[in-house]
Design an enzyme around this catalytic site. Structure first.
Site, PDB file in Angstrom:
ATOM      1  N   HIS A 129      19.814   5.009  22.248  1.00  0.00           N
ATOM      2  CA  HIS A 129      18.412   4.851  21.845  1.00  0.00           C
ATOM      3  C   HIS A 129      17.633   3.785  22.628  1.00  0.00           C
ATOM      4  O   HIS A 129      16.675   3.218  22.104  1.00  0.00           O
ATOM      5  CB  HIS A 129      18.341   4.521  20.346  1.00  0.00           C
ATOM      6  CG  HIS A 129      18.729   5.670  19.457  1.00  0.00           C
ATOM      7  ND1 HIS A 129      19.237   6.851  19.924  1.00  0.00           N
ATOM      8  CD2 HIS A 129      18.665   5.807  18.102  1.00  0.00           C
ATOM      9  CE1 HIS A 129      19.488   7.665  18.911  1.00  0.00           C
ATOM     10  NE2 HIS A 129      19.166   7.066  17.798  1.00  0.00           N
ATOM     11  N   GLY A 177      18.674  10.662  23.370  1.00  0.00           N
ATOM     12  CA  GLY A 177      19.230  11.261  22.144  1.00  0.00           C
ATOM     13  C   GLY A 177      18.196  11.371  21.053  1.00  0.00           C
ATOM     14  O   GLY A 177      18.278  12.244  20.198  1.00  0.00           O
ATOM     15  N   HIS A 178      17.223  10.476  21.032  1.00  0.00           N
ATOM     16  CA  HIS A 178      16.155  10.523  20.027  1.00  0.00           C
ATOM     17  C   HIS A 178      14.816  10.434  20.754  1.00  0.00           C
ATOM     18  O   HIS A 178      14.491   9.419  21.354  1.00  0.00           O
ATOM     19  CB  HIS A 178      16.308   9.365  19.036  1.00  0.00           C
ATOM     20  CG  HIS A 178      15.493   9.534  17.776  1.00  0.00           C
ATOM     21  ND1 HIS A 178      14.182   9.923  17.767  1.00  0.00           N
ATOM     22  CD2 HIS A 178      15.835   9.364  16.470  1.00  0.00           C
ATOM     23  CE1 HIS A 178      13.735   9.986  16.522  1.00  0.00           C
ATOM     24  NE2 HIS A 178      14.715   9.657  15.709  1.00  0.00           N
ATOM     25  N   HIS A 270      17.545  17.680  13.733  1.00  0.00           N
ATOM     26  CA  HIS A 270      17.011  16.476  13.094  1.00  0.00           C
ATOM     27  C   HIS A 270      15.477  16.543  13.112  1.00  0.00           C
ATOM     28  O   HIS A 270      14.862  16.608  14.182  1.00  0.00           O
ATOM     29  CB  HIS A 270      17.522  15.279  13.881  1.00  0.00           C
ATOM     30  CG  HIS A 270      17.201  13.961  13.290  1.00  0.00           C
ATOM     31  ND1 HIS A 270      16.114  13.217  13.681  1.00  0.00           N
ATOM     32  CD2 HIS A 270      17.829  13.237  12.333  1.00  0.00           C
ATOM     33  CE1 HIS A 270      16.086  12.077  12.987  1.00  0.00           C
ATOM     34  NE2 HIS A 270      17.126  12.068  12.163  1.00  0.00           N
ATOM     35  N   GLU A 322      20.105  15.288   8.578  1.00  0.00           N
ATOM     36  CA  GLU A 322      18.672  15.070   8.261  1.00  0.00           C
ATOM     37  C   GLU A 322      17.852  16.165   8.917  1.00  0.00           C
ATOM     38  O   GLU A 322      16.860  15.904   9.585  1.00  0.00           O
ATOM     39  CB  GLU A 322      18.241  13.689   8.787  1.00  0.00           C
ATOM     40  CG  GLU A 322      19.129  12.555   8.312  1.00  0.00           C
ATOM     41  CD  GLU A 322      18.723  11.190   8.860  1.00  0.00           C
ATOM     42  OE1 GLU A 322      18.492  11.100  10.086  1.00  0.00           O
ATOM     43  OE2 GLU A 322      18.629  10.239   8.085  1.00  0.00           O
ATOM     44  N   GLU A 338      12.505  13.939   4.902  1.00  0.00           N
ATOM     45  CA  GLU A 338      12.414  12.514   5.249  1.00  0.00           C
ATOM     46  C   GLU A 338      10.966  12.087   5.460  1.00  0.00           C
ATOM     47  O   GLU A 338      10.171  12.794   6.092  1.00  0.00           O
ATOM     48  CB  GLU A 338      13.236  12.261   6.527  1.00  0.00           C
ATOM     49  CG  GLU A 338      13.285  10.787   6.899  1.00  0.00           C
ATOM     50  CD  GLU A 338      14.123  10.524   8.156  1.00  0.00           C
ATOM     51  OE1 GLU A 338      14.980  11.344   8.492  1.00  0.00           O
ATOM     52  OE2 GLU A 338      13.890   9.469   8.778  1.00  0.00           O
ATOM     53  N   CYS A 340       9.760   9.872   7.425  1.00  0.00           N
ATOM     54  CA  CYS A 340       9.463   9.797   8.860  1.00  0.00           C
ATOM     55  C   CYS A 340       9.156  11.165   9.462  1.00  0.00           C
ATOM     56  O   CYS A 340       8.384  11.263  10.415  1.00  0.00           O
ATOM     57  CB  CYS A 340      10.666   9.226   9.626  1.00  0.00           C
ATOM     58  SG  CYS A 340      10.791   7.434   9.566  1.00  0.00           S
ATOM     59  N   CYS A 406      13.969   3.034   9.329  1.00  0.00           N
ATOM     60  CA  CYS A 406      12.922   3.672  10.120  1.00  0.00           C
ATOM     61  C   CYS A 406      11.678   3.985   9.297  1.00  0.00           C
ATOM     62  O   CYS A 406      10.560   3.884   9.792  1.00  0.00           O
ATOM     63  CB  CYS A 406      13.455   4.952  10.763  1.00  0.00           C
ATOM     64  SG  CYS A 406      14.221   6.087   9.600  1.00  0.00           S
ATOM     65  N   CYS A 407      11.866   4.411   8.035  1.00  0.00           N
ATOM     66  CA  CYS A 407      10.733   4.926   7.267  1.00  0.00           C
ATOM     67  C   CYS A 407       9.714   3.856   6.850  1.00  0.00           C
ATOM     68  O   CYS A 407       8.508   4.076   6.997  1.00  0.00           O
ATOM     69  CB  CYS A 407      11.221   5.682   6.034  1.00  0.00           C
ATOM     70  SG  CYS A 407      12.215   7.147   6.430  1.00  0.00           S
TER      71      CYS A 407
END
Lengths: 640, 640
Positions: A129, A177-178, A270, A322, A338, A340, A406-407
């Site tokens: 990340h 990856g994200h 995801h 997720e 989620e 986010c 994260c949220c």
């Protein structure tokens, strides 16, 4: 960026709205303050200090924890764009200084690698990340620059972006990856007018699904700080490992790397990754004039909204990964949805609207804003849902913070930048996209108008808009007709305008000077049903009024919730209760319930003996649930 | 034992029934044969051989695996009671020889301890199941003795029982972690007329919940052979550990040790343990004339049947702990409803009937026999359900064997001893409890009658009983009126008898010689509803006809099962189909389903647009499901 429609800047909109003022005050005074304390207590800021002082080892928290500080900086910057807040400004500058000091000579910036594994930079794009954190730094820097005009953080961001540009030109090939860097680089390009950042964003969008290095590698997962294999429920690494283990051979779909974007026919994997990806890809498609890609993104949008989305706008059907699952698989009690992901969807839909002008994207923003996003934070601003179920046995409860946090800062930055989602302008005029009281000063074809909106949304459907211009000017004012609205009437200066509720926008194209628009959006209670393929909602109905999806909570209703059944023809009383849940309109009606007597110790009996009676039922807005302690809850109620 | 009513012995009943002959032939020719091979392949028999030869270490399988051999011996003995089968007899004798040879000098017999931990005998009553294995040995020995008149296995059992008696008199104090010894000792006392065994059974019933040593101890769980902490899903030890870990401090309820039996107000914990316990306690209460205990057991029976039992008669609502949970908590898709628990309940209810003569216990035996038990084995006799869900997404499938293989031989011994549940006698006459074609030769007050029953149960409700006596004799013939039967008519030699369907038994008290009774039990299709507190069945109905609960399977129905809704007033066609599922009567009707068209890409819409249509629906008996491959299934169908 060259979208056809531009949102008004935060500084051009002043929100003075009963509903949102509360949420934004709480966000400013509680959430952002609370999250700053969390940045301190979790060691997130300490990571920057130690990295800047050349220390080694002892990184605190998740390996992508830097992003928590960046999202906080972004949220705080939005606040500074509209308020003079010396204390907050000082804190922002203090954090920026910490961040800047941790940047290395060559522009690289990531405290996990600085402290733990400096030699492993850019060796595991899938798990580590670095690009995700860089993206959030860039978004924060752009927000800070736009809010304050300063370049302190922007300079850090451009140095890092330049480092990334060099690295991916010479040494490394692959996608993160994200996703997150893609949309961030497009923002950076917009502020700096540097074409290189757009090209780099396009590279990251396009290479995904093509490159062998995207195959998920968990070889060094156990070396990752913050990953405890015995306590992996909360952590992203644990989640990823679980996904990997469950599916055996990992196919890449978790991170939308199973195929090139243009070959993906369904939204997979995801959900947050998917939304950030599609947002960045929309930016790139617009910038490069790639209509095929835009149409393909709309195909994915339709798959999501027609087959893989909760009525709240929540997305992601299962906890493991997720992620999106299969068409019509939308379990209520195990929904992930989620916070986010809903926020990411708002980012994506705003971009789709800006390019196309289609109201369907704005309708979805409204749904996700009032329901799937707002539910993620408690009314007092200090507790958060990560996943948002649509049915609870009372065991689902907001939490103060998360190992993977994260949220909470994501909600904070969205609520603090609400201004961006209310209005937009193009060459012809103004779009009024959301109904929120306040004043906007859009500039249309050289004329800066003052538009004062007065409304009691989301409780009442009446909207007044006073449009003032320095001198007479001709342009269009377009009022979005919400998807839930079945009857709308509009007048200008008291004179009715012929309108059709089926229109996406009511367009008032005229010469403006000092005029009042009055619009009435009928806010019926809607009793909704789900597509027959949705097993979880079979034989059930959901309640919606205006933009708000409702739910029943145990605390308001005497019977176990499963005993209530609602006839779609039911008349509801709508009552605004100032004292309840910071002020909400409740829906009250008479429901069908089974008679309690006549059972005499039986557990099963002939159904023709069924004896029904009635009982009052009270529904509250979904976003407000779980603010009176743990509580049973249902969005989908049996149909009588 | 001194019950008021005695079941006929296996040798006094010959079953010649279309329905049961198939199931019993498969049980004899396939299941018992297949299970013998499993005893060889799993190393169960090898454990006895090695123990008898003084070997050390290398025990195969679970530490209570000896019980698999004992249950097989019991099942095989029941077969030998009614058939001359030299091959099976030889096998039985071979296994008895192996078992006997493994018995130690002092009477102790357990191959796990003999091979693995000889010094730890009787040190962990909770986990190590020595008494559970002993109980199954005793049951097998009693069955073998009754079937053959031989004492080869009975001698082994009495030597072991005597050893236990001495051990618990002198050295050890406590109750077993898994009940079974209690009812077995009562059987042994019945055969041997040894009062000591009754006293020992009473000791085990009474000490439970009183003794500090019953606190669950997992200290040496990891030393137990066969327990792999990384693969604990299937194993009892793993289950027990999970229960322990989930609840933190273990309260004993898993093994009904949380309180003395007389202070337990609800059925708690592991369902199989509970059933074996209550069966043994009923024996003890009857033997000691303890009416208070009997009444207390009926209180527990009412809690189970009125609040904690599936419509199939299945018991145990959750996988973790294989246990009862809370009142009305009866989820369908995650039901446990272990096959062994239903069998244990049949044991218990038979004892309650024998003491009280009340038909409600026999009604429950019928329900559990035709539904919760029979579903546990495939029609071909070689695949088994351990847990029996009432709703499946298609992922639930019978398996060939289990690491903990308690259920397969338990079904085998029940089906092989079906004779015991059909008739009973008391001083006044005969009870006809189950309607199964065949011939019985009950002896009533000195007269041995020949009763020939002819019926097509469970497909048709007509029953003919020819009663022949050597000479005229007066006694009562009592025909159970099943709980599901709303209309019954009875005639003797063609002359109607006045009867009332609300009666538990139709009692025909007259002088018999050579007479024919004809009874018609009306077999309507019943559309059942569950108590309003049962959330899982809310707004749903189940179908039953005669003793059979029905279900819908995906393979018979075009639509996803959740789309069907049934009106309780629906007329069903009952069609016997010889070619289907070894011959079943299907229920066919017209159900309400949502119209498929008119959705146009919507996922949610106003419920007043609901457009319904109809579709045929076909239900098959629940016991027969999953015999045509993995398949979606529902017992509870939405109510229209």
């Amino acid at each position: 960026m060259s979208e056809q429609r531009k949102p008004l800047s935060i500084g051009s909109v002043e929100i003075e709205d009963d509903f949102w003022r509360q949420r934004r005050e709480v966000n400013r005074e509680k959430t952002i303050e609370y999250q700053y304390q969390q940045l301190r207590e979790s060691g997130t800021l300490e990571n920057f200090r130690r990295a800047s002082e050349g220390e080694s080892g002892g990184h605190n928290g998740m390996w992508f924890q830097d992003s928590d500080a960046y999202k906080w900086l972004e949220a705080a910057s939005y606040v500074l764009a509209t308020r003079d807040d010396p204390e907050l400004r000082e804190r922002v500058e203090e954090v920026i200084e910490l961040v800047g000091a941790a940047q290395e000579e060559d522009g690289y910036l990531n405290t996990y690698f600085a402290l733990e594994e400096p030699e492993k930079r850019w060796t595991n794009l899938n798990m580590m990340h670095e690009l995700y954190c860089a993206g959030h730094l860039i978004e924060a820097a752009v927000a800070h620059h736009r809010a304050t005009g300063e370049t302190s953080l922007l300079a850090v961001a451009t140095d890092l972006a330049d480092h990334i540009d060099r690295t991916f030109e010479d040494d490394v090939d692959g996608a993160p990856g994200h996703q997150e860097i893609e949309l961030a680089l497009m923002e950076l390009a917009d502020v700096t007018d540097e074409e290189r950042y757009r090209d780099l964003a396009q590279y990251f969008v396009d290479i995904r699904g093509h490159n062998d290095r995207l195959a998920w590698e968990f070889a060094n997962i156990e070396e990752i700080a913050g990953y405890d294999p015995d306590d992996d429920e909360g952590g992203i690494a644990g989640q990823a490992v679980n996904v990997f283990l469950e599916d055996g051979e990992y196919d890449g779909s978790y991170a939308q790397a199973h195929a090139p974007l243009r070959e993906q026919e369904t939204v997979e994997g995801h959900s947050v990754r998917a939304m950030y990806y599609f947002a960045g890809a929309t930016d790139v498609a617009v910038e490069t004039g790639d209509d095929d890609l835009l149409q393909h993104l709309d195909l994915l949008w339709r798959n999501m909204t027609e087959k893989r989305m909760y009525v709240t706008g929540g997305i992601g059907s299962q906890h493991v990964g997720e992620r999106f699952t299969t068409d019509y698989d939308l379990p209520n009690d195990t929904a992930y949805a989620e916070t986010c992901a809903a926020i990411g969807s708002i980012f994506w839909n705003q971009r789709l609207f800006e390019e196309t002008g289609e109201s369907k994207y704005v309708d979805l923003i409204e749904r996700q804003l009032y329901n799937a996003t707002l539910v993620g934070v408690s009314l007092d601003g200090t507790e958060f849902f990560y996943d948002n179920v649509l049915e609870s046995d009372g065991s689902h409860d907001r939490e103060g913070w998360f190992e993977c946090a994260c949220c909470p800062p994501n909600i904070a930055r969205l609520i603090a930048s609400l201004e961006r989602y209310l209005y937009a302008v193009d060459d012809d005029g103004l779009y009024v996209n959301q109904y929120v009281s306040g004043t906007a000063t859009p500039t249309i074809d050289g004329t800066t108008a003052t538009v004062t909106q007065t409304t009691d949304f989301p409780w009442e459907g009446t909207v007044e808009l006073d449009v003032e211009t320095p001198e007479e000017a001709e342009f269009a004012v377009r009022l979005r007709v919400p998807e839930w609205c079945t009857d709308v009437s509009v007048s200008v200066n008291g004179t009715s305008v012929a309108v059709d509720a089926d229109e996406d926008y009511v367009t008032l194209d005229r010469v403006w000077d000092d005029d009042r628009i009055t619009a009435e959006f009928e806010m019926d209670v809607q009793v909704l049903e789900a597509h027959p393929e949705v097993e979880a909602d079979s034989g059930r109905v959901a309640l919606q009024r205006g933009p708000l999806v409702y739910c029943v909570e145990g605390v308001d209703n005497d019977r176990p919730l499963h005993q209530y059944a609602i006839d779609p023809e039911t008349e509801f009383d709508v009552t605004y209760r100032e004292d309840l849940l910071d002020g909400v309109a409740t829906l009250d009606a008479t429901a069908t319930v089974p008679a309690k007597d006549g059972w005499d110790g039986e557990l099963y009996r002939s159904a023709d003996e069924t004896d029904e009676t009635t009982a009052p039922i009270t529904a509250v807005p979904y976003y407000a649930w779980n603010n009176r302690g743990p509580n049973r809850m249902q969005v989908w109620i049996r149909e009588a």
